[in-house]
Design an enzyme around this catalytic site. Sequence first.
Site, PDB file in Angstrom:
ATOM      1  N   ASP A  52       0.869  -1.141  -0.153  1.00  0.00           N
ATOM      2  CA  ASP A  52      -0.096   0.129   0.230  1.00  0.00           C
ATOM      3  C   ASP A  52       0.687   1.395   0.060  1.00  0.00           C
ATOM      4  O   ASP A  52       2.136   1.085   0.210  1.00  0.00           O
ATOM      5  CB  ASP A  52      -0.817   0.016   1.225  1.00  0.00           C
ATOM      6  CG  ASP A  52      -1.881  -1.010   0.975  1.00  0.00           C
ATOM      7  OD1 ASP A  52      -2.425  -1.523   0.152  1.00  0.00           O
ATOM      8  OD2 ASP A  52      -2.296  -1.650   2.256  1.00  0.00           O
ATOM      9  N   TYR A  80       7.211  -8.587   8.322  1.00  0.00           N
ATOM     10  CA  TYR A  80       7.011  -7.239   8.274  1.00  0.00           C
ATOM     11  C   TYR A  80       7.233  -6.626   9.819  1.00  0.00           C
ATOM     12  O   TYR A  80       7.271  -7.478  10.704  1.00  0.00           O
ATOM     13  CB  TYR A  80       5.588  -6.960   8.009  1.00  0.00           C
ATOM     14  CG  TYR A  80       5.043  -7.342   6.831  1.00  0.00           C
ATOM     15  CD1 TYR A  80       5.134  -6.677   5.636  1.00  0.00           C
ATOM     16  CD2 TYR A  80       4.567  -8.810   6.649  1.00  0.00           C
ATOM     17  CE1 TYR A  80       4.579  -7.026   4.433  1.00  0.00           C
ATOM     18  CE2 TYR A  80       4.139  -9.094   5.373  1.00  0.00           C
ATOM     19  CZ  TYR A  80       4.149  -8.482   4.337  1.00  0.00           C
ATOM     20  OH  TYR A  80       3.499  -8.795   3.236  1.00  0.00           O
ATOM     21  N   TYR A 183      -2.983 -10.558   5.624  1.00  0.00           N
ATOM     22  CA  TYR A 183      -3.385  -9.088   5.721  1.00  0.00           C
ATOM     23  C   TYR A 183      -2.828  -8.568   7.121  1.00  0.00           C
ATOM     24  O   TYR A 183      -3.645  -8.916   8.054  1.00  0.00           O
ATOM     25  CB  TYR A 183      -4.705  -8.803   5.556  1.00  0.00           C
ATOM     26  CG  TYR A 183      -5.159  -8.793   3.868  1.00  0.00           C
ATOM     27  CD1 TYR A 183      -4.840  -7.478   2.968  1.00  0.00           C
ATOM     28  CD2 TYR A 183      -5.510  -9.949   3.242  1.00  0.00           C
ATOM     29  CE1 TYR A 183      -5.072  -7.870   1.726  1.00  0.00           C
ATOM     30  CE2 TYR A 183      -5.799 -10.090   1.943  1.00  0.00           C
ATOM     31  CZ  TYR A 183      -5.436  -8.876   1.027  1.00  0.00           C
ATOM     32  OH  TYR A 183      -5.889  -9.055  -0.342  1.00  0.00           O
ATOM     33  N   LEU A 204       4.004   0.338   8.034  1.00  0.00           N
ATOM     34  CA  LEU A 204       4.485  -0.945   7.678  1.00  0.00           C
ATOM     35  C   LEU A 204       5.582  -1.083   6.911  1.00  0.00           C
ATOM     36  O   LEU A 204       5.839  -0.344   5.949  1.00  0.00           O
ATOM     37  CB  LEU A 204       3.266  -1.537   7.287  1.00  0.00           C
ATOM     38  CG  LEU A 204       3.180  -3.078   6.839  1.00  0.00           C
ATOM     39  CD1 LEU A 204       3.327  -3.856   8.166  1.00  0.00           C
ATOM     40  CD2 LEU A 204       2.260  -3.755   5.852  1.00  0.00           C
TER      41      LEU A 204
END
Length: 255
Positions: A52, A80, A183, A204
């Site tokens: 994103d 992440y 997700y 993120l």
Amino acid sequence: MQRYVNFFDKNRRDVHGLLLLDKPTGFSSSFFLNKIKKLFYAKKVGYIGTLDPIATGMLPICFGKATKFASYLLNSDKRYRVLVKLGESTDTFDASGVIIRIADVQCNKEKIEECLKSFLGTSLQIPPMFSSLKYQGLPLYKYARRGVNIPRKSRTIHVYSLYCLNQLNSIIELEIHCSKGTYVRSIVNDIGEYLGCGAHIISLRRLMVGQYIASMMVNIKTIESIFFDKDLNDLEVLDKLDNLLISTETIMCSF
């Protein structure tokens, strides 16, 4: 400064390999894909695993023959680093959205650790509406922006590790190692529900895709500095850019 105008006329180059771009925040994955394609003057490119605009970190970009093996990376585990704001929920599950809930944060370190442990292992996850998954040709986030909710099928995910690195008041820093299709924004939202105070992602960063680690990433500024180096001719620029690519064969090494 314009390069390649006289050196190339109609056809772009056949370029083969993998670039691990360190994607900056603020722009879409597609924006940087198009930018890289122009800088490398490449015929065929594609990225793996959408990040994103708010997200940074590893965006694998495949050139030429490497695109044939993209599915192997797409199916790989990811790691992440995520900064989370407790006490506030948003409609997008991240800082780009509208705050829809505010609550007091009343949880200690032990409660947070207990919460994180509950997400380990295999589970079912429903993709969020604010995602790039498509329904009838349109990404879900376009429906979400219109206030339209589309039924989504749950998918199996696996969280290998999830732990808290730091905590300062209502801000916690997490690191997560998870399977394909996970997700992280949904996990963060669920963490907020578990703790009873709501939560959303502030930032993120993707650190790993498959066997490729953070130290292998290339910054966009490094690429641009080569492209705009006035001391290099066109052939030298292309040679230096190509040296940033990882061999296609490495994609298959761990499969």
